[in-house]
Every structure is written in structure tokens, then in C-alpha cells.
Design a protein around this motif. Structure first.
Motif, short mmCIF file in Angstrom:
data_model
loop_
_atom_site.label_atom_id
_atom_site.label_comp_id
_atom_site.label_asym_id
_atom_site.label_seq_id
_atom_site.Cartn_x
_atom_site.Cartn_y
_atom_site.Cartn_z
N THR A 175 -0.71 -1.68 3.00
CA THR A 175 0.52 -2.33 3.45
C THR A 175 0.37 -3.68 4.14
O THR A 175 1.37 -4.35 4.39
CB THR A 175 1.28 -1.40 4.42
OG1 THR A 175 0.42 -1.06 5.52
CG2 THR A 175 1.72 -0.12 3.71
N ALA A 176 -0.85 -4.11 4.48
CA ALA A 176 -0.99 -5.31 5.31
C ALA A 176 -1.45 -6.54 4.54
O ALA A 176 -1.89 -7.51 5.14
CB ALA A 176 -1.93 -5.04 6.47
N GLY A 177 -1.35 -6.52 3.23
CA GLY A 177 -1.57 -7.74 2.47
C GLY A 177 -2.93 -7.88 1.84
O GLY A 177 -3.85 -7.09 2.06
N THR A 178 -3.05 -8.95 1.05
CA THR A 178 -4.24 -9.24 0.26
C THR A 178 -4.61 -10.71 0.44
O THR A 178 -3.73 -11.58 0.41
CB THR A 178 -3.98 -8.96 -1.24
OG1 THR A 178 -3.52 -7.62 -1.40
CG2 THR A 178 -5.24 -9.18 -2.06
N ILE A 179 -5.91 -10.98 0.59
CA ILE A 179 -6.39 -12.35 0.70
C ILE A 179 -7.47 -12.57 -0.36
O ILE A 179 -8.42 -11.79 -0.45
CB ILE A 179 -6.97 -12.66 2.09
CG1 ILE A 179 -5.89 -12.51 3.17
CG2 ILE A 179 -7.56 -14.07 2.13
CD1 ILE A 179 -6.42 -12.65 4.58
N LEU A 180 -7.30 -13.61 -1.15
CA LEU A 180 -8.33 -14.03 -2.10
C LEU A 180 -8.95 -15.31 -1.57
O LEU A 180 -8.27 -16.33 -1.44
CB LEU A 180 -7.71 -14.26 -3.48
CG LEU A 180 -8.61 -14.87 -4.55
CD1 LEU A 180 -9.84 -14.01 -4.81
CD2 LEU A 180 -7.83 -15.11 -5.84
N SER A 181 -10.25 -15.25 -1.25
CA SER A 181 -10.91 -16.43 -0.68
C SER A 181 -11.97 -17.00 -1.60
O SER A 181 -12.49 -18.09 -1.32
CB SER A 181 -11.53 -16.09 0.68
OG SER A 181 -12.49 -15.06 0.55
N GLY B 204 -0.14 -7.73 -14.46
CA GLY B 204 0.42 -6.64 -13.67
C GLY B 204 1.64 -7.03 -12.87
O GLY B 204 2.32 -8.03 -13.13
N ILE B 205 1.90 -6.21 -11.84
CA ILE B 205 3.09 -6.34 -11.00
C ILE B 205 2.64 -6.45 -9.55
O ILE B 205 1.82 -5.67 -9.08
CB ILE B 205 4.00 -5.10 -11.15
CG1 ILE B 205 4.36 -4.88 -12.63
CG2 ILE B 205 5.26 -5.25 -10.30
CD1 ILE B 205 4.91 -3.50 -12.91
N VAL B 206 3.20 -7.42 -8.84
CA VAL B 206 2.89 -7.65 -7.43
C VAL B 206 4.19 -7.55 -6.64
O VAL B 206 5.15 -8.26 -6.93
CB VAL B 206 2.24 -9.03 -7.21
CG1 VAL B 206 2.07 -9.32 -5.73
CG2 VAL B 206 0.90 -9.10 -7.94
N ALA B 207 4.23 -6.67 -5.64
CA ALA B 207 5.46 -6.47 -4.88
C ALA B 207 5.70 -7.58 -3.85
O ALA B 207 6.83 -8.04 -3.67
CB ALA B 207 5.43 -5.12 -4.18
N GLY B 208 4.66 -7.99 -3.15
CA GLY B 208 4.81 -8.97 -2.08
C GLY B 208 4.83 -10.39 -2.59
O GLY B 208 4.51 -10.67 -3.75
N GLY B 209 5.20 -11.30 -1.71
CA GLY B 209 5.20 -12.71 -2.06
C GLY B 209 3.78 -13.23 -2.25
O GLY B 209 2.83 -12.71 -1.66
N THR C 168 2.42 0.20 -13.15
CA THR C 168 3.43 0.78 -12.28
C THR C 168 3.12 0.40 -10.84
O THR C 168 1.99 0.05 -10.51
CB THR C 168 3.47 2.32 -12.39
OG1 THR C 168 2.19 2.85 -11.99
CG2 THR C 168 3.77 2.76 -13.81
N GLY C 169 4.13 0.51 -9.97
CA GLY C 169 3.91 0.19 -8.56
C GLY C 169 3.52 -1.26 -8.37
O GLY C 169 3.97 -2.15 -9.09
N SER C 170 2.65 -1.49 -7.39
CA SER C 170 2.16 -2.84 -7.10
C SER C 170 0.65 -2.84 -7.09
O SER C 170 0.03 -2.02 -6.41
CB SER C 170 2.69 -3.32 -5.75
OG SER C 170 2.08 -4.55 -5.37
N GLY C 171 0.04 -3.76 -7.80
CA GLY C 171 -1.41 -3.84 -7.83
C GLY C 171 -2.02 -4.29 -6.53
O GLY C 171 -3.21 -4.10 -6.30
N ALA D 217 -1.83 1.63 -8.97
CA ALA D 217 -0.62 1.40 -8.18
C ALA D 217 -1.01 1.53 -6.71
O ALA D 217 -0.88 2.60 -6.11
CB ALA D 217 0.46 2.40 -8.56
N ASN D 218 -1.49 0.45 -6.14
CA ASN D 218 -2.05 0.51 -4.79
C ASN D 218 -0.96 0.55 -3.72
O ASN D 218 0.15 0.06 -3.93
CB ASN D 218 -2.99 -0.68 -4.58
CG ASN D 218 -4.21 -0.58 -5.47
OD1 ASN D 218 -4.89 0.44 -5.50
ND2 ASN D 218 -4.50 -1.63 -6.23
N ALA D 219 -1.31 1.13 -2.56
CA ALA D 219 -0.29 1.42 -1.56
C ALA D 219 -0.67 0.96 -0.15
O ALA D 219 -0.06 1.41 0.81
CB ALA D 219 0.02 2.92 -1.56
#
Length: 302
Positions: free
Chosen positions: A130-136, A166-171, A146-149, A126-128
Motif C-alpha cells: 500500500t505504500a508505493g513503488t520507487i524505480l531508481s 499491465g494495470i497500475v492503480a496509483g498515479g 487483474t488488480g494492480s501490478g 495482483a499485488n496488494a
């Protein structure tokens, strides 16, 4: 190279971890775990980092916005502060079930994660950050329960394949609009169809591709749940059938469960609304207003 429980290893100035394998262990009996710091102008190179229990990686005092490392694995703790971590330069397949978060010695916020290289990184914590994820490049599999991966921020799939159960909180945005192809594939790393849950909106750019697997023998299929869906012109739907069993007429598969009150915007370029296509022994009719009225469904028809 092994960092003993409670020990500290610091890379600073122009020091590089090179292609080392660094293991950071947790403390025994509730004791303090080891910590590895990357400070100032240091470089993670293609090093393999393995963190266990309360063993830590802290990059909050690094001199650049982004630190690159070869790979990340284990179940320890990563503190980003206000920095970004790019993992995957050694192209290994690894799994990390610990927590990636802001904070650490710098107390900074706004940490981010980038997945680079041809390997696959599996995240199940459940990672926390806050500035986003990029897959390149490569694969990113989200398997948290639980939480957001992927923390609180948005996820940009510029290239490579994103999937998992899993679960992703952001768009999530799949593609850049001008790339060579970016993929959303829930069962990328699974032997059976899975469901990926997105608590925010899902957008497919022109180069975005939804790879959808349907097991005709078990009548089970992938699914994406998203709170709002936009499909831009040119985006593609890639149907992958497992087995070739004739399905019961009238069976409905929800490919995208749109939890928003708004309808799905735009069809996939190769999957027009109302069209019928044939795969093996089955015909499927497409609807972008199926399910509870605004889902993408495939219905088995004669």
C-alpha cells in the motif's frame, strides 16, 4: 541454499544472506510452504531469492524501514508488513508472478517496493502492498491482468524505465524534475507495441521521457491510458519507428488516452501542439485535443 516445504529460515541480529541463492518451496498436497524471515538488523546483501507456490518471504519484523536483496523471482508470497523491500542489487533480470502484500507475522501495513540495480524486474501478480513503488535504476515491467501490478500506492520513476502491458492503480510520476532522465516505455520488454493502463494520473517531470514505438508495417503503436495527464516544461517525447512502411493517410494513433474530463496540461517540449514531424516515409500531425477531445494523437498527413 534451499528451504524445504514447511521449513523456516530466519536471519536476525547482524546476519547477512550475502550473495547466496535461496530457494523457498511451497508445500505439497496443500501443505505449508517454507518461509524465510529477515528480522532485526539482518541484511539481504545481494542474495537471489526464489519463492515458489506458497513459499514465503516475510520482512515485517526487520529493524530498518528498508531491506535490500539481490533479486526476487518465482510465484510465491512476499509479506512486507510496514517495511520496504528494495530488489535488484545483484543486477539480474528476473520475473515474479506471486503476490507482494502488507501483513505477515507483524500484521503491519504500509509496505513498499523499490527497484534498484541495472537489471529488469517483471511483475505479473495482483499485488496488494500500500505504500508505493520507487524505480531508481534498471527496468520495471508491469504485466498483471487483474488488480494492480504495483499495489495501491503511487509509482515514482526517479530513473530507469517503466513499462509493460499491465494495470497500475496509483498515479505515476516520471522523473524528478532534476535527474538525468527517467523513461516511460510501454513496450520495454515486448516484441510488439503494448498498452499500459494507469487508473490514476500520469505526470511527466522536466526530465521525464515518453518512449513511444510505432510499427508502421502493422500500423500498431504503444499507448498509455491515464486518468489525467500533466506534462511539465522540458519533458520529452521519443518517437521510435519500427519498419518504414507508408501508412494510410488519415490514420490516427492515440499515444495517450486521457480518461479524465480535463485536458492534458502542457505539451512535450519537442512535440508542440499542431506541429507536423516526419519519420521515414510518414508525416504525423500532433494534437493534444484529439480522440474524444483530450487525448494526445498522431495523425498521418500528406
Amino acid at each position: 541454499m534451499q528451504d524445504a516445504a514447511g521449513a523456516v529460515m530466519t536471519f536476525f541480529e547482524s546476519a547477512s544472506a550475502g550473495n547466496a541463492t535461496i530457494t523457498v518451496n511451497g508445500g505439497s498436497g496443500g501443505g505449508e510452504g517454507g518461509t524465510i524471515f529477515f528480522n532485526r538488523q539482518s541484511d539481504g546483501g545481494t542474495a537471489s531469492l526464489a519463492l515458489f507456490n506458497n513459499g514465503e518471504l516475510d520482512i515485517g519484523r526487520h529493524g530498518h524501514r528498508l531491506l535490500t536483496v539481490g533479486s526476487l523471482e518465482g510465484d510465491g508470497l512476499v509479506f512486507l508488513g510496514a517495511r520496504g523491500l528494495a530488489a535488484g542489487s545483484n543486477n539480474r533480470n528476473t520475473a515474479f508472478s506471486g503476490i507482494i502484500q502488507d501483513g505477515g507475522i507483524s500484521h503491519g501495513t504500509g509496505g513498499s517496493l523499490s527497484k534498484i540495480g541495472t537489471g529488469t524486474l517483471k511483475l505479473s501478480g495482483a499485488n496488494a502492498y500500500t505504500a508505493g513503488t520507487i524505480l531508481s535504476a534498471g527496468g520495471l515491467v508491469i504485466n498483471n491482468t487483474t488488480g494492480s501490478g504495483t499495489g495501491a500506492g503511487a509509482v515514482a520513476v526517479d530513473a530507469g524505465t517503466l513499462g509493460g502491458k499491465g494495470i497500475v492503480a496509483g498515479g505515476i510520476t516520471v522523473g524528478t524534475g532534476s535527474g538525468t532522465g527517467a523513461f516511460l516505455e510501454p513496450s520495454i520488454d515486448a516484441s510488439k507495441p503494448t498498452t499500459l493502463t494507469i487508473q490514476s494520473a500520469l505526470t511527466f517531470k522536466a526530465d521525464g521521457i515518453y518512449t513511444y514505438k510505432l510499427n508502421t508495417k502493422r500500423a500498431r503503436a504503444d499507448q498509455v491510458i491515464a486518468n489525467g495527464v500533466t506534462i511539465e516544461s522540458g519533458a520529452q517525447f521519443n518517437f521510435v519507428a519500427v519498419a518504414n512502411t507508408r501508412l494510410t493517410l488519415g490514420t490516427v494513433f492515440i499515444a495517450i488516452d486521457n480518461t479524465s474530463v480535463n485536458p492534458i496540461t502542457g505539451p512535450f517540449a519537442n512535440l508542440p501542439d499542431g506541429s507536423i514531424f516526419t519519420v521515414g516515409r510518414n508525416n504525423f500531425q500532433v494534437s493534444y485535443s484529439g480522440g474524444d477531445g483530450n487525448d494526445l494523437t498522431l495523425t498521418v498527413v500528406p
